[in-house]
Design a protein around this motif. Structure first.
Motif, mmCIF file in Angstrom:
data_model
loop_
_atom_site.group_PDB
_atom_site.id
_atom_site.type_symbol
_atom_site.label_atom_id
_atom_site.label_comp_id
_atom_site.label_asym_id
_atom_site.label_seq_id
_atom_site.Cartn_x
_atom_site.Cartn_y
_atom_site.Cartn_z
ATOM 1 N N HIS A 34 -1.925 4.708 -1.247
ATOM 2 C CA HIS A 34 -1.278 3.470 -1.670
ATOM 3 C C HIS A 34 -1.537 3.139 -3.145
ATOM 4 O O HIS A 34 -0.632 2.764 -3.878
ATOM 5 C CB HIS A 34 -1.768 2.333 -0.774
ATOM 6 C CG HIS A 34 -1.284 0.983 -1.178
ATOM 7 N ND1 HIS A 34 -0.035 0.511 -0.839
ATOM 8 C CD2 HIS A 34 -1.865 0.003 -1.923
ATOM 9 C CE1 HIS A 34 0.126 -0.705 -1.341
ATOM 10 N NE2 HIS A 34 -0.976 -1.032 -1.994
ATOM 11 N N VAL A 38 1.230 2.610 -6.087
ATOM 12 C CA VAL A 38 1.421 1.388 -6.882
ATOM 13 C C VAL A 38 1.489 1.748 -8.373
ATOM 14 O O VAL A 38 2.376 1.277 -9.106
ATOM 15 C CB VAL A 38 0.289 0.383 -6.602
ATOM 16 C CG1 VAL A 38 0.305 -0.761 -7.610
ATOM 17 C CG2 VAL A 38 0.410 -0.168 -5.175
ATOM 18 N N TYR A 55 7.364 7.134 3.657
ATOM 19 C CA TYR A 55 6.000 7.143 4.190
ATOM 20 C C TYR A 55 5.790 8.477 4.888
ATOM 21 O O TYR A 55 6.393 8.753 5.924
ATOM 22 C CB TYR A 55 5.848 5.978 5.163
ATOM 23 C CG TYR A 55 4.458 5.753 5.711
ATOM 24 C CD1 TYR A 55 3.356 5.696 4.867
ATOM 25 C CD2 TYR A 55 4.247 5.561 7.072
ATOM 26 C CE1 TYR A 55 2.089 5.454 5.363
ATOM 27 C CE2 TYR A 55 2.985 5.313 7.580
ATOM 28 C CZ TYR A 55 1.904 5.264 6.720
ATOM 29 O OH TYR A 55 0.649 5.017 7.222
ATOM 30 N N GLU B 31 2.999 -2.472 4.746
ATOM 31 C CA GLU B 31 1.550 -2.255 4.687
ATOM 32 C C GLU B 31 0.890 -2.750 5.975
ATOM 33 O O GLU B 31 1.254 -3.793 6.504
ATOM 34 C CB GLU B 31 0.952 -3.022 3.497
ATOM 35 C CG GLU B 31 1.320 -2.445 2.153
ATOM 36 C CD GLU B 31 0.932 -3.389 1.015
ATOM 37 O OE1 GLU B 31 -0.103 -4.064 1.105
ATOM 38 O OE2 GLU B 31 1.697 -3.456 0.035
ATOM 39 N N HIS B 34 0.808 0.611 10.277
ATOM 40 C CA HIS B 34 0.733 2.024 10.620
ATOM 41 C C HIS B 34 0.675 2.258 12.135
ATOM 42 O O HIS B 34 1.351 3.133 12.671
ATOM 43 C CB HIS B 34 -0.498 2.631 9.938
ATOM 44 C CG HIS B 34 -0.763 4.053 10.324
ATOM 45 N ND1 HIS B 34 -0.083 5.102 9.762
ATOM 46 C CD2 HIS B 34 -1.607 4.605 11.236
ATOM 47 C CE1 HIS B 34 -0.507 6.243 10.296
ATOM 48 N NE2 HIS B 34 -1.435 5.960 11.192
ATOM 49 N N SER B 57 6.215 -1.446 0.919
ATOM 50 C CA SER B 57 4.984 -2.067 0.451
ATOM 51 C C SER B 57 5.281 -3.150 -0.576
ATOM 52 O O SER B 57 5.903 -2.896 -1.605
ATOM 53 C CB SER B 57 4.090 -1.001 -0.194
ATOM 54 O OG SER B 57 3.177 -1.600 -1.089
ATOM 55 N N GLU B 59 3.124 -4.458 -2.530
ATOM 56 C CA GLU B 59 2.401 -4.168 -3.775
ATOM 57 C C GLU B 59 3.136 -3.112 -4.605
ATOM 58 O O GLU B 59 3.137 -3.174 -5.842
ATOM 59 C CB GLU B 59 0.959 -3.733 -3.476
ATOM 60 C CG GLU B 59 0.140 -4.898 -2.936
ATOM 61 C CD GLU B 59 -1.340 -4.571 -2.748
ATOM 62 O OE1 GLU B 59 -1.714 -3.391 -2.905
ATOM 63 O OE2 GLU B 59 -2.098 -5.506 -2.445
ATOM 64 N N ARG B 95 -0.502 -7.084 3.830
ATOM 65 C CA ARG B 95 -1.924 -7.418 3.707
ATOM 66 C C ARG B 95 -2.147 -8.697 2.938
ATOM 67 O O ARG B 95 -3.274 -9.155 2.787
ATOM 68 C CB ARG B 95 -2.654 -6.257 3.017
ATOM 69 C CG ARG B 95 -2.645 -5.015 3.898
ATOM 70 C CD ARG B 95 -3.467 -3.919 3.327
ATOM 71 N NE ARG B 95 -2.785 -3.264 2.230
ATOM 72 C CZ ARG B 95 -3.168 -2.121 1.686
ATOM 73 N NH1 ARG B 95 -4.235 -1.506 2.136
ATOM 74 N NH2 ARG B 95 -2.499 -1.583 0.709
#
Lengths: 365, 365
Positions: A34, A38, A55, B31, B34, B57, B59, B95
């Motif tokens: 991750h 980013v 993913y 995020e 999983h 995600s 982020e 998250r």
């Protein structure tokens, strides 16, 4: 964020993938990568690229493959994604290098065969494969986490232009040559490299080089004859494979053995007809990589090693317009042998490396 | 794995998305989702679907958007992926619900406008949005983690066929009606539902319903006149928004205020012309959802609430062939008002719910 992660992203996006404004980029994110994802997304934003993030989870793949007992088919939507992509950036990582260990080999093979058009579409892009140092990869390497981070960033954050100049000498020898012979313990094999183009793999698509780190010169050999002993450890599809012997006759593997993991090797060789022919001969020249870490992305680049891959060959090793001569297969599996001692590489009868010393280096006899 | 995760995956794949062999499915993994992704992949494998997994995600998006200061364009490869997909399964999670809080509103708007063809292609699939209980969502809800897991699975693992039958009554009233009026504190608004088709949102694409959990009946109102007070808390693009007042004249928002988060609301309303018109009127009928959790996926389904969305309308609320009458916009933002007390909903002058009691229920006066 560790500043080395941002440096890694910059090397990947700018040196390796040469991303420009408007490029359609697929960013493939493995488990536990991750942070690098980013940093790469930030660079892609700066460059004005268009981003799709996938993913690539081994645990997701395992669950899917184990449950899927019908015939596999090519996924049209996946094919469309890659057919319309300019670049694919693979961030390898993961939390368990054995996450797919209990997927039956024939299941994996069937899925691989159905996905071949997707793989070909990906390989038609400016793809780059790199790796984020995760704890599971540190474990595979037998190293502490911070130690492994040092190892990875030492290999990745290099002066790639200087290394590219060093490797150019080997590319020229292979381009001019017709036959390569490799001799060491339990090994004496010849193969043709006539009409092939060696790739100076300097970790950039500008060099037809698709791995970061890199540091090898590779070509696509044909018609191997003889035997080879691969003494560098490796992991194939989640299975440890050690001390492989291959025998080639009339250009194909006719006999094989492995001290451990022989069934994983057999699964690979039985995938299709091309899986018993050679796809690659690579000469590792990256002496910045100073130890085996049981990871092909690094091991095959290490100085004083040679690797051969069974399966698919890269079109970049063929003259323009003759890419369709490349060996076809759903697999491409590299195997490595140590040439630091009691060994030699010959091109057309001339020794170019003996006991780990190239002929242009001090100490060559 | 918690067996409720596998149960959730089964409801999603079988009841909600009706996945069949050979379907081209995109699984969008946020995020910290999983575990649900693994369970869903297993079900998709069992059904023989073809799988592409994307990483959604916040982020990664934040890093990309903050760095991207050029014009945005539609990503051709992303468009091709969704144009060739049959189903898209969104696993929301995350998250940090404020992970994109420092992305400027105009940057997000510009990206949303460029991505509109991608969004339209996704909405042309059998898409379903669901949610994995993460700690950050528990925090947003003001709940302990295990408490929040109970809350989510109570809402998701329901007898959907029975709930669908209950909601059918409200669908029929709306289908037969021409005008809806909503009256409560600071609220008196009328809107046309002439020639609209209400959706019995029973958490299945078979009902034109795309959320899991669901439990609302919704339609696409036009020509709102009057004012509305939205007293249920919400989060728009990472900003807390509280106590919104909207004034509608000639079918558009002409005045607005919010006790907090007013600039996030302004960003939404300024996205495009359609952002000031209505896209949805929804009546929450899921009394299994027993509290506000500051999450629109649950809050809007709660019994004794009504919500209005500004922006894009769903084609499913229009008769076949007239889907192009649906309000167009790059946004669709829901706002909720509590109708449990001192309130009434009228359809063509007849009260259908008063103080939280439907007219077919005991206690209706």
């Amino acid at each position: 964020m560790d500043p080395r992660v941002r440096d890694h992203a910059e090397v990947l996006v700018d040196w390796s993938a040469r991303i420009e404004a408007g490029d359609d980029v697929v960013l493939s994110v493995a488990e536990d990568t991750h942070e690098l994802a980013v940093a790469v997304a930030e660079k892609l934003g700066e460059r004005g690229a268009n981003l799709v993030t996938t993913y690539a989870s081994d645990e997701v793949s395992r669950a899917y493959l184990r449950a899927h007992d019908a015939d596999f088919e090519t996924a049209d939507h996946e094919l469309a994604l890659y057919e319309n992509a300019d670049s694919v950036l693979f961030l390898r990582g993961g939390r368990n290098t054995f996450a797919t260990a209990d997927v039956p080999g024939e299941r994996r093979q069937a899925a691989d065969v159905a996905a071949q058009p997707v793989r070909e579409a990906r390989m038609d892009t400016d793809w780059v494969l790199t790796l984020h140092p995760t704890r599971s990869l540190a474990q595979q390497a037998g190293m502490a986490y911070e130690e492994y981070q040092e190892f990875v960033y030492d290999a990745v954050l290099r002066d790639w232009e200087t290394l590219a100049e060093e490797m150019q000498q080997m590319k020229e020898i292979l381009d001019d040559g017709s036959e390569v012979r490799l001799v060491k313990e339990d090994t004496d094999v010849t193969m043709s490299i006539e009409n092939r183009v060696a790739v100076n793999s300097a970790a950039s698509v500008a060099y037809d080089s698709h791995n970061l780190p890199s540091g090898e010169v590779f070509t696509a050999p044909a018609d191997p004859e003889g035997e080879v002993f691969f003494d560098v450890p490796m992991t194939i599809s989640g299975t440890r494979v050690r001390n492989v012997h291959l025998t080639f006759e009339d250009g194909e593997v006719t006999d094989f053995s492995a001290e451990s993991g022989e069934s994983a090797l057999a699964d690979v060789l039985d995938t299709d007809a091309g899986a018993r022919r050679l796809g690659e001969l690579g000469i590792g020249m990256n002496r910045g990589i100073d130890r085996f870490t049981d990871n092909i992305l690094f091991d095959e680049k290490m100085g004083d090693t040679v690797h051969l891959a069974v399966g698919r060959a890269y079109g970049s090793n063929f003259p323009p317009g003759r890419e369709d001569e490349a060996n076809q297969s759903a697999v491409h599996v590299d195997m490595i042998t140590d040439v630091s001692e009691n060994s030699r590489i010959e091109v057309d009868g001339d020794v170019v490396q003996r006991d780990g010393v190239f002929r242009w280096e001090d100490g060559f006899e």
